[in-house]
Design an enzyme around this catalytic site. Structure first.
Site, PDB file in Angstrom:
ATOM      1  N   ASP A   1       0.483 -21.184  17.699  1.00 52.37           N
ATOM      2  CA  ASP A   1       1.584 -20.480  17.045  1.00 52.37           C
ATOM      3  C   ASP A   1       2.744 -21.415  16.697  1.00 52.37           C
ATOM      4  OD1 ASP A   1       2.732 -17.954  16.152  1.00 52.37           O
ATOM      5  OD2 ASP A   1       4.174 -18.197  17.781  1.00 52.37           O
TER       6      ASP A   1
ATOM      7  N   GLU B   1      12.551 -20.450  22.907  1.00 53.17           N
ATOM      8  CA  GLU B   1      12.958 -19.097  22.515  1.00 53.17           C
ATOM      9  C   GLU B   1      13.321 -18.309  23.763  1.00 53.17           C
ATOM     10  OE1 GLU B   1      10.390 -17.563  18.972  1.00 53.17           O
ATOM     11  OE2 GLU B   1       9.041 -18.584  20.349  1.00 53.17           O
TER      12      GLU B   1
ATOM     13  N   HIS C   1       4.998 -25.904  13.372  1.00 54.78           N
ATOM     14  CA  HIS C   1       6.414 -26.294  13.373  1.00 54.78           C
ATOM     15  C   HIS C   1       6.669 -27.627  14.079  1.00 54.78           C
ATOM     16  CE1 HIS C   1       7.020 -22.369  11.835  1.00 54.78           C
ATOM     17  NE2 HIS C   1       6.956 -21.732  12.971  1.00 54.78           N
TER      18      HIS C   1
ATOM     19  N   ARG D   1       0.796  -1.223   0.000  1.00 50.08           N
ATOM     20  CA  ARG D   1       0.000   0.000   0.000  1.00 50.08           C
ATOM     21  C   ARG D   1       0.836   1.284   0.000  1.00 50.08           C
ATOM     22  NH1 ARG D   1      -4.710  -0.681   4.303  1.00 50.08           N
ATOM     23  NH2 ARG D   1      -2.861  -1.171   5.490  1.00 50.08           N
TER      24      ARG D   1
ATOM     25  N   HIS E   1       8.853 -22.601   7.553  1.00 46.40           N
ATOM     26  CA  HIS E   1      10.285 -22.448   7.246  1.00 46.40           C
ATOM     27  C   HIS E   1      11.149 -23.491   7.957  1.00 46.40           C
ATOM     28  CE1 HIS E   1      10.010 -19.945  10.891  1.00 46.40           C
ATOM     29  NE2 HIS E   1      11.258 -20.300  11.091  1.00 46.40           N
TER      30      HIS E   1
HETATM   31  P1  NAD Z   1       3.567  -6.325   8.320  1.00 44.49           P
HETATM   32  O1  NAD Z   1       2.376  -5.725   8.980  1.00 44.49           O
HETATM   33  O2  NAD Z   1       4.924  -5.887   8.737  1.00 44.49           O
HETATM   34  O3  NAD Z   1       3.455  -6.022   6.746  1.00 44.49           O
HETATM   35  C1  NAD Z   1       2.252  -6.121   6.063  1.00 44.49           C
HETATM   36  C2  NAD Z   1       2.459  -5.705   4.603  1.00 44.49           C
HETATM   37  O4  NAD Z   1       1.210  -5.807   3.945  1.00 44.49           O
HETATM   38  C3  NAD Z   1       2.929  -4.264   4.400  1.00 44.49           C
HETATM   39  O5  NAD Z   1       3.814  -4.245   3.302  1.00 44.49           O
HETATM   40  C4  NAD Z   1       1.649  -3.522   4.025  1.00 44.49           C
HETATM   41  O6  NAD Z   1       1.857  -2.395   3.195  1.00 44.49           O
HETATM   42  C5  NAD Z   1       0.931  -4.595   3.263  1.00 44.49           C
HETATM   43  N1  NAD Z   1      -0.516  -4.383   3.254  1.00 44.49           N
HETATM   44  C6  NAD Z   1      -1.363  -4.321   4.306  1.00 44.49           C
HETATM   45  N2  NAD Z   1      -2.639  -4.106   3.881  1.00 44.49           N
HETATM   46  C7  NAD Z   1      -2.570  -4.030   2.528  1.00 44.49           C
HETATM   47  C8  NAD Z   1      -3.525  -3.820   1.513  1.00 44.49           C
HETATM   48  N3  NAD Z   1      -4.833  -3.647   1.782  1.00 44.49           N
HETATM   49  N4  NAD Z   1      -3.113  -3.807   0.237  1.00 44.49           N
HETATM   50  C9  NAD Z   1      -1.814  -3.998  -0.064  1.00 44.49           C
HETATM   51  N5  NAD Z   1      -0.858  -4.191   0.850  1.00 44.49           N
HETATM   52  C10 NAD Z   1      -1.235  -4.199   2.126  1.00 44.49           C
HETATM   53  O7  NAD Z   1       3.389  -7.897   8.412  1.00 44.49           O
HETATM   54  P2  NAD Z   1       4.541  -9.021   8.349  1.00 44.49           P
HETATM   55  O8  NAD Z   1       5.125  -9.193   9.702  1.00 44.49           O
HETATM   56  O9  NAD Z   1       5.463  -8.731   7.224  1.00 44.49           O
HETATM   57  O10 NAD Z   1       3.699 -10.334   8.069  1.00 44.49           O
HETATM   58  C11 NAD Z   1       3.161 -10.671   6.802  1.00 44.49           C
HETATM   59  C12 NAD Z   1       2.542 -12.068   6.890  1.00 44.49           C
HETATM   60  O11 NAD Z   1       3.552 -13.017   7.178  1.00 44.49           O
HETATM   61  C13 NAD Z   1       1.509 -12.210   8.015  1.00 44.49           C
HETATM   62  O12 NAD Z   1       0.519 -13.124   7.611  1.00 44.49           O
HETATM   63  C14 NAD Z   1       2.316 -12.811   9.142  1.00 44.49           C
HETATM   64  O13 NAD Z   1       1.518 -13.553  10.028  1.00 44.49           O
HETATM   65  C15 NAD Z   1       3.259 -13.725   8.369  1.00 44.49           C
HETATM   66  N6  NAD Z   1       4.495 -14.015   9.066  1.00 44.49           N
HETATM   67  C16 NAD Z   1       5.337 -13.029   9.453  1.00 44.49           C
HETATM   68  C17 NAD Z   1       6.526 -13.352  10.083  1.00 44.49           C
HETATM   69  C18 NAD Z   1       7.516 -12.289  10.478  1.00 44.49           C
HETATM   70  O14 NAD Z   1       8.598 -12.663  10.925  1.00 44.49           O
HETATM   71  N7  NAD Z   1       7.218 -11.027  10.329  1.00 44.49           N
HETATM   72  C19 NAD Z   1       6.843 -14.692  10.341  1.00 44.49           C
HETATM   73  C20 NAD Z   1       5.957 -15.686   9.933  1.00 44.49           C
HETATM   74  C21 NAD Z   1       4.798 -15.328   9.299  1.00 44.49           C
END
Ligand code: NAD
Length: 482
Positions: free
Chosen positions: A234, A215, A239, A51, A177
């Site tokens: 979680d 952890e 995992h 976004r 992962h």
């Molecule tokens: P985050 O909130 O940091 O990032 C979300 C991203 O989605 C941003 O780039 C935002 O701009 C985009 N976004 C949100 N709403 C949007 C929309 N309507 N249109 C377009 N883009 C939009 O989240 P994250 O931590 O990067 O996590 C992303 C996914 O990965 C989640 O499902 C999370 O559960 C999963 N995940 C994250 C991690 C981690 O280490 N961060 C680990 C495992 C799984």
């Protein structure tokens, strides 16, 4: 030559949520490392889509900062610039109509197309629908989705159904992962490429199995999400369950996606329901300056577990009678992910009581210091009679293979490249995820029905006392968390 770079065909990879935490910490650095390893096709396109209103240059700056912060070893400005040249950016709204035409113009129909859904699961449906509605995803396009895959069986089914409206199962890559780790694959090699272990790999010779994912961190900035999930959802449902499957499964007929996943699924379906007295839930308490779980999630009455230990059984011919002990938690003594297969004692001790009791243990360490060790008993060298000691036999072979071992790719690197190659072996199939929830749901419903409150444990400890008792009652001990 031990590992080699397998070339992948040219591709377009779109990272929805390309500005988010996961993209910055894991996906972009992983792609950069594959670039450095020479596996990135020269004309690959890596397209961030999110976004935030950015242009290509702005996204390259974001990616540069992410790689400098999280990318590990750096290889100089020139190479980083060359990598950043592959990046593009599209501002779009997953739920709206802006940006989609621009994305379509970038995608080359004659290339492998992959769409990484690095956004919350609430957006999966909207993304899938628009990828089709705008004619962007071709029939061979692949999508990559992250955990959490659902909150329970019903929501996982709904997610699967949503994705299935637009994509075939063969196009869906559900990432866990842990499966991308080198040692996990080494475990399969050790089990299925050697004659040595398989005859012992059953309840006749294995006393029990321990799986620990510990952890040191607390819930950090993920408090709101975590408090709705807890350790069972979680960590255990995904995992730990995947690790259990790899340890317990029958040898697949081939190392192919469905052959492997069929065997994993059978394990999950063979899991017995966990008895309430075989579960210990814990929650970390304040210690000095380290806040308690309840402070971290800002809910003084939260009954979500940040720790869980449980004993379960795989009811089939191979494992009947061998317990599997699973344990995971936050704010524990050390960060370690480990599977340990503890074999039974030798049937008869010829060296007398003073030689002590010894058993072989195969430990598979996923992090830190990935490696596999077999604990064997030998005579302590020197005079003084027959004293026995346990020594570790290193089975990671890093030393034996020396310089021949090239840089081992990290989990995300391997998995992303598997997506590009179209290899689903290390990804979860929809029915696997559902079966895991089908096992998890009644366990959670059980403690919710009983109004169970987690036991407090001190931050920096090994978890609540009751978890130790779970083992002690069976005359066993947890391996140390270190
Ligand atoms: P985050 O909130 O940091 O990032 C979300 C991203 O989605 C941003 O780039 C935002 O701009 C985009 N976004 C949100 N709403 C949007 C929309 N309507 N249109 C377009 N883009 C939009 O989240 P994250 O931590 O990067 O996590 C992303 C996914 O990965 C989640 O499902 C999370 O559960 C999963 N995940 C994250 C991690 C981690 O280490 N961060 C680990 C495992 C799984």
């Amino acid at each position: 030559m031990v590992s080699r770079i397998i070339p992948v065909a040219s591709f377009d990879l779109v990272i929805f949520g390309g500005t988010g935490d996961l993209a910055r910490r894991k996906i972009l650095p992983a792609l950069y490392r594959r670039f450095l390893a020479g596996q990135m096709p020269a004309d690959a396109q890596l397209i961030g889509a999110a976004r935030s209103p950015l242009d290509d240059a702005g996204y390259r700056t974001l990616a540069r900062e992410a790689i400098v912060e999280f990318g590990g070893e750096q290889a100089g400005e020139r190479r980083l610039d060359a990598f950043l040249g592959l990046l593009r950016y599209v501002t779009l709204d997953a739920r709206g109509d802006s940006g989609w035409d621009a994305l379509k113009r970038l995608i080359r129909p004659d290339r492998v197309q992959a769409f990484y859904f690095s956004v919350g699961p609430g957006l999966f449906g909207a993304l899938a629908e628009r990828l089709h509605g705008y004619g962007i995803a071709g029939p061979r396009a692949r999508i990559v989705v992250e955990k959490p895959f659902g909150h329970d069986l019903a929501s996982a089914r709904a997610l699967n159904a949503t994705l299935a409206e637009h994509f075939r199962e063969a196009q869906i890559y559900r990432i866990d992962h842990y499966l991308g780790k080198e040692t996990v694959q080494n475990l399969m090699a050790v089990r299925f490429a050697n004659i040595l272990f398989e005859p012992l790999w059953n309840s006749q010779f294995v006393d029990h199995i321990q799986i620990t994912v510990a952890e040191t961190v607390g819930v950090g900035g993920r408090g709101a999400y975590y408090d709705r999930a807890g350790a069972m959802r979680d960590m255990v449902q995904n995992h730990l369950m995947q690790l259990l499957c790899l340890i317990a499964m029958e040898p697949p007929s081939r190392f192919e996606p469905d052959a492997v996943r069929d065997e994993k699924l059978k394990v999950i379906r063979a899991l017995e329901e966990v008895a309430p007295h075989h579960i210990v839930r814990g929650q970390y308490a304040r210690r000095g300056d380290v806040p308690s779980y309840r402070e971290d999630v800002d809910d003084a009455r939260s009954t979500t577990e940040s720790f869980i230990a449980l004993k379960c059984h795989v009811s089939n011919w191979r494992w009947a009678g061998t317990p599997f002990y699973l344990r995971t938690g936050k704010r524990l003594r050390a960060r370690v992910s480990e599977i340990a297969v503890i074999f039974k004692d030798a049937p008869h001790l010829i060296f007398g009581q003073e030689a002590g009791r010894h058993c072989n243990t195969l430990s598979i360490r996923l992090q830190p210091d990935e490696g596999m060790t077999l604990q064997v008993t030998i005579k302590e060298p020197g005079p003084g009679g027959m004293r026995l000691i346990d020594v570790p036999l290193d089975m990671t072979f890093a030393e034996a293979l020396g310089d021949q071992v090239e840089d081992v790719p990290e989990a995300y690197e391997r998995l992303i490249m598997d997506v590009m190659r179209g290899d689903q072996t290390l990804f979860m199939r929809g029915d696997e995820v559902e079966a895991a929830w089908a096992w998890t749901d009644p366990v959670i419903a059980g403690w919710e029905g009983r109004g169970d409150v987690p036991k407090p444990y001190e931050a920096g400890s090994s978890g609540p006392e009751d978890a130790l008792m779970l083992m002690h009652r069976d005359g066993r001990r947890w391996r140390e968390i270190r």
